[in-house]
Design an enzyme around this catalytic site. Structure first.
Site, short mmCIF file in Angstrom:
data_model
loop_
_atom_site.label_atom_id
_atom_site.label_comp_id
_atom_site.label_asym_id
_atom_site.label_seq_id
_atom_site.Cartn_x
_atom_site.Cartn_y
_atom_site.Cartn_z
N SER A 40 -18.27 -21.78 24.87
CA SER A 40 -17.76 -21.18 26.10
C SER A 40 -17.35 -22.25 27.10
O SER A 40 -16.50 -22.00 27.95
CB SER A 40 -18.83 -20.32 26.76
OG SER A 40 -19.28 -19.34 25.88
N HIS A 100 -12.39 -19.00 21.05
CA HIS A 100 -13.41 -18.46 21.95
C HIS A 100 -13.35 -16.94 21.95
O HIS A 100 -12.43 -16.35 22.51
CB HIS A 100 -13.19 -19.04 23.35
CG HIS A 100 -14.23 -18.62 24.33
ND1 HIS A 100 -13.98 -18.40 25.66
CD2 HIS A 100 -15.55 -18.37 24.17
CE1 HIS A 100 -15.08 -18.04 26.27
NE2 HIS A 100 -16.06 -18.00 25.39
N GLU A 158 -9.52 -16.42 23.08
CA GLU A 158 -8.90 -17.58 23.72
C GLU A 158 -8.81 -18.66 22.65
O GLU A 158 -9.83 -19.07 22.10
CB GLU A 158 -9.79 -18.10 24.86
CG GLU A 158 -9.45 -17.59 26.23
CD GLU A 158 -10.34 -18.20 27.33
OE1 GLU A 158 -9.88 -18.28 28.46
OE2 GLU A 158 -11.48 -18.59 27.06
N ASN A 204 -13.69 -18.17 31.76
CA ASN A 204 -14.98 -18.48 32.38
C ASN A 204 -14.85 -19.43 33.56
O ASN A 204 -15.64 -19.39 34.49
CB ASN A 204 -15.94 -19.08 31.34
CG ASN A 204 -16.52 -18.00 30.43
OD1 ASN A 204 -16.50 -16.82 30.77
ND2 ASN A 204 -17.02 -18.39 29.28
N1 LIG Z 1 -23.23 -14.81 24.01
C1 LIG Z 1 -22.04 -14.73 24.53
O1 LIG Z 1 -21.72 -13.82 25.30
C2 LIG Z 1 -21.00 -15.76 24.19
C3 LIG Z 1 -19.64 -15.47 24.40
C4 LIG Z 1 -18.68 -16.39 24.01
C5 LIG Z 1 -19.06 -17.58 23.46
N2 LIG Z 1 -20.37 -17.86 23.28
C6 LIG Z 1 -20.71 -19.15 22.67
O2 LIG Z 1 -21.03 -18.92 21.31
C7 LIG Z 1 -22.01 -19.85 20.88
C8 LIG Z 1 -23.18 -19.09 20.29
O3 LIG Z 1 -23.71 -18.24 21.27
P1 LIG Z 1 -24.68 -17.05 20.89
O4 LIG Z 1 -24.85 -16.25 22.12
O5 LIG Z 1 -24.25 -16.40 19.65
O6 LIG Z 1 -26.05 -17.85 20.59
P2 LIG Z 1 -27.35 -17.35 19.83
O7 LIG Z 1 -28.46 -18.11 20.40
O8 LIG Z 1 -27.42 -15.87 19.82
O9 LIG Z 1 -27.09 -17.80 18.34
C9 LIG Z 1 -27.01 -19.13 17.92
C10 LIG Z 1 -27.40 -19.17 16.45
O10 LIG Z 1 -27.09 -20.46 15.94
C11 LIG Z 1 -28.06 -20.79 15.00
N3 LIG Z 1 -28.06 -22.24 14.80
C12 LIG Z 1 -28.52 -23.20 15.62
N4 LIG Z 1 -28.33 -24.42 15.08
C13 LIG Z 1 -27.73 -24.23 13.90
C14 LIG Z 1 -27.28 -25.10 12.87
N5 LIG Z 1 -27.43 -26.41 12.96
N6 LIG Z 1 -26.68 -24.56 11.80
C15 LIG Z 1 -26.52 -23.23 11.70
N7 LIG Z 1 -26.95 -22.37 12.63
C16 LIG Z 1 -27.54 -22.86 13.72
C17 LIG Z 1 -29.34 -20.26 15.59
O11 LIG Z 1 -30.35 -20.08 14.60
C18 LIG Z 1 -28.89 -18.94 16.21
O12 LIG Z 1 -29.06 -17.86 15.33
C19 LIG Z 1 -22.32 -20.70 22.08
O13 LIG Z 1 -21.57 -21.87 22.04
C20 LIG Z 1 -21.93 -19.83 23.24
O14 LIG Z 1 -21.55 -20.57 24.38
C21 LIG Z 1 -21.34 -16.98 23.62
#
Ligand SMILES: NC(=O)c1ccc[n+]([C@@H]2O[C@H](COP(=O)([O-])OP(=O)(O)OC[C@H]3O[C@@H](n4cnc5c(N)ncnc54)[C@H](O)[C@@H]3O)[C@@H](O)[C@H]2O)c1
Length: 701
Positions: free
Chosen positions: A410, A431, A443, A481
């Site tokens: 993000s 994104h 995005e 964002n």
């Molecule tokens: N949550 C949102 O609303 C949102 C929206 C857009 C973008 N994002 C971005 O998406 C990304 C993930 O966010 P999220 O909310 O899904 O996080 P989350 O915490 O729900 O999930 C992250 C997952 O990654 C896994 N993980 C960590 N290290 C790892 C590795 N080395 N190899 C494989 N898996 C691994 C974890 O076990 C976990 O299940 C972030 O960069 C976040 O900024 C989030």
């Protein structure tokens, strides 16, 4: 005969064929051609007429390039009149989609037949309009007011079988050859002496409409209108079809159609319609940029985002492998996907077999070694730059040459992530928005070194999985964002100034946002913003800044997930409730910070929350982060549920007038200081020149 409409006689049936690729839009030449053919056929020896189209579809609607131009005759009503008054039956032969004016043409025919794969619909409401060629009058006459209301206010197309069951069409003809089917059907009608059925001759008996039906419909539609006025006007048109002669209803329809055509709501929705298509075009990329093949995708991380992203690909039959840190996390990730599909199935949106097929496309692993054959990787692990760099270095080692390596980050710097690999040309941002399998926006973030074909492929694959793509350059938070910063900040500042959370949110919800900013914070988790702020050194050192968000997190009120944040949440229904404790806390915090509380108008709430979006949007344009103002609007409407009838923040700014926006921002600057309110140079320039963002955007194309 014009070259887009032709006429031939087959077995005593006159066949009028429209050929105006790609979708047989009702351009002037089509209208003129049909009118001429129907008129001429009155005097030939045929028994009946069939109206059909060449190519992939029946008339799929008005020619939207004619919008806003002076009308050129013949108008559609004249054409429909000629069809309706034909002395021999006219049968519409529908294949593909008969939409809008196209379906209205078929409604003026005496009979309608379609092949099974065809669909009919009146989608005008999606552009803030209503069917203006009798659709609101003829549909209730043949299918009843309830069907008409559902069909016209939703704008959703209806398949042939269902359309027949609803009496919208008369016959589903077998096979794929609509012309042959229609001719056979026409002959049957002639042989049986079928009458000239004119829908206009039907009168709807008011006694058949439940008392209060229209008021109830209006109320229900208003609850989800979010600033749209078209649904309400559609109800009025259908109401005018009851108990009245057709011409009175048509007059009402015309009057309300004219109102909508010149309404800011429809202008905004049409703007978004074109903006969405424009956003797919990358200005400096040649049209023939080759695409890389994407047959298999990997998603790294099976959390909130990874699961939804995997579903997007599985839904279109692309194989996805999900990578997690251990078996437990993997099982959890796959389990969530399964649950999501079960919900979709329950809603009747997918069959059991379709779900099985989607699940069959998804596999899981904990071994990066399994990624040697993937064409595209989307990383969605925790939001941590070091972790992301580590993962991209690993991907660089295992993925085949030419694989596209994307991050769903993000906020992190895509160029820094790319620099962790030896192939920065293959790295970019994709994104998604939460929930990733639902939200339409993608995005696509172009890094400094991203190759043209990698970028074009990311845009194309986004489209393939049903997303609306908008291009962003690298900056903190990209387009969406980054702009949100001031919006969130002001929503909290307003609390200290004297608003309750409900006042702030209801002002923005009244404007049409799906959810106010504070309720949104509660949904996303107040801890997320809190953690993100911890790492930032660029924020002004001001105890008022994000004060309430910080205090709430320190009280362990993270929002919905802890049952309380700016609001309290009912544990069973998740309904949000005002919390007097928080309202009192806001007062005491304001007093402690020396902020004098006052009555804040709804207008000020809107200006303080929305104008930062516009100002940041102007900076984003100047810096070349977004390609065009309308791309920013696309980001906000499809990614942040900004109300389409307002057209997105930049279109809205043009509507308010850039000078008004600029003056207000200067006023806020004088009141709250330059740390928060500093008019963007582009905004200032356009305001002074009396120009709009739209004009500036057109100059840059
Ligand atoms: N949550 C949102 O609303 C949102 C929206 C857009 C973008 N994002 C971005 O998406 C990304 C993930 O966010 P999220 O909310 O899904 O996080 P989350 O915490 O729900 O999930 C992250 C997952 O990654 C896994 N993980 C960590 N290290 C790892 C590795 N080395 N190899 C494989 N898996 C691994 C974890 O076990 C976990 O299940 C972030 O960069 C976040 O900024 C989030």
């Amino acid at each position: 005969m014009s070259n887009v409409v032709s006429y031939q006689v087959v077995d005593n049936i006159g066949v009028i064929s429209v050929n105006n690729p790609p979708v047989n839009a009702l351009a002037q030449v089509v209208r003129a051609g049909i009118l001429e053919a129907v008129t001429a056929a009155q005097n030939d020896a045929t028994d009946a007429l069939v109206l059909r189209c060449e190519g992939r579809t029946f008339i799929a609607g008005a020619d939207i390039t004619e919008f806003g131009k002076p009308p050129q005759g013949p108008g559609l009503p004249e054409v429909l009149g000629a069809i309706e008054n034909s002395t021999k039956p006219v049968i519409a032969a529908i294949h593909g989609t008969a939409l809008g004016g196209g379906f209205e043409v078929s409604l003026a025919c005496h009979y309608r037949c379609a092949i099974a794969s065809a669909k009919v619909g009146l989608p005008e409401v999606k552009l803030g309009l209503l069917p203006g060629a009798g659709g609101t009058q003829r549909v209730p006459r043949i299918a009843g007011v309830k069907v008409a209301l559902d069909m016209i206010t939703s704008g959703n197309p209806i398949g042939a079988e269902k359309a027949k069951a609803l009496n919208l069409i008369d016959e589903v003809v077998g096979g794929d050859d609509v012309q042959a089917g229609a001719i056979a059907y026409a002959k049957e009608l002639v042989a049986s002496g079928a009458p000239l059925k004119r829908i206009r001759d039907i009168t709807i008996d008011p006694a058949t409409v439940e008392p209060g039906f229209f008021d109830a419909a209006r109320k229900q539609l208003a609850a989800r209108a979010r600033g749209q006025i078209a649904p309400d006007r559609i109800v009025s048109c259908i109401e005018a079809a009851v108990g009245q002669p057709m011409d009175a209803g048509l007059d009402r329809e015309r009057e309300l159609f004219m109102e909508l055509v010149s309404s800011p709501e429809s202008a905004a929705m049409r703007h978004i319609f074109f903006a969405e298509r424009q956003a797919a075009k990358i200005k400096d990329l040649p049209r023939d940029t080759p695409l890389r093949e994407v047959k298999k995708v990997a998603v790294i991380g099976g959390g909130t985002m990874g699961g939804g992203i995997a579903m997007c690909f599985a839904n279109v039959g692309i194989k996805v492998v999900m990578v997690e840190i251990n078996d437990e996390a993997l099982a959890r990730g796959l389990g969530i996907i399964e649950k999501n599909y079960a919900i979709t199935m329950k809603k009747g949106k997918l069959t059991e077999a379709q779900v099985a097929q989607c699940m069959g496309a998804i596999s899981g692993t904990t071994d990066y070694g399994d990624l040697a054959d993937v064409d595209l990787v989307i990383e969605a692990v925790f939001e941590n730059l070091e972790l992301k760099k580590e993962i991209f270095a690993k991907l660089d080692a295992v993925c085949k040459p030419g694989a596209i390596l994307a991050s769903n980050t993000s906020y992190q710097d895509i160029d820094a992530i790319a620099a962790a690999t030896k192939r920065p040309q293959d790295v970019l941002g994709m994104h998604f928005f939460s929930p990733a399998n639902v939200m339409k926006l993608l995005e696509v973030v172009r890094g400094e070194k991203t190759a043209d074909d990698a970028l074009a492929t990311a845009m194309a694959i986004g489209k393939k999985i049903g997303k609306v793509c908008a291009l962003s350059r690298v900056c903190y938070g990209f387009i969406g964002n980054r702009m949100l910063g001031g919006y969130g900040r002001e929503s909290q500042m307003l609390l200290l100034d004297g608003c309750t959370p409900a006042q702030v949110d209801s002002a923005l919800e009244g404007f049409g946002m799906a959810m106010g900013p504070l309720a949104m914070g509660d949904l996303a988790g107040l801890d997320v913003g809190y953690k993100a702020r911890e790492g930032r050194t660029d924020l002004p050192n001001d105890p008022k800044l994000y004060r309430m968000g910080t205090v709430l997190v320190e009280m362990d009120r993270f929002g919905q997930k802890t049952g309380a944040g700016f609001y309290k949440y009912d544990p069973a229904t998740r309904a949000r409730m005002n919390d007097p404790e928080i309202e009192a806390l806001i007062k005491s915090e304001a007093a402690a910070l020396g902020v004098e509380q006052r009555e804040v108008s709804e207008q000020e709430i809107l200006e303080r929350c929305l104008y930062p979006l516009i100002n940041e949007g102007a900076l984003i344009l100047e810096e070349g982060i977004a390609q065009r103002p309308s791309d920013i609007d696309v980001v906000y409407v499809f990614g942040y549920a900004f109300p389409a009838p307002k057209g997105g923040p930049m279109h809205y700014a043009d509507h308010v007038g850039l000078k008004n926006v600029y003056d207000k921002i200067c006023e806020f600057r004088d009141r709250y200081g330059e740390d928060y309110w500093k008019p963007a140079p582009l905004l200032e320039k356009l305001a002074k020149e009396g120009k709009t963002f739209a004009q500036w955007g057109a100059e840059q194309e």
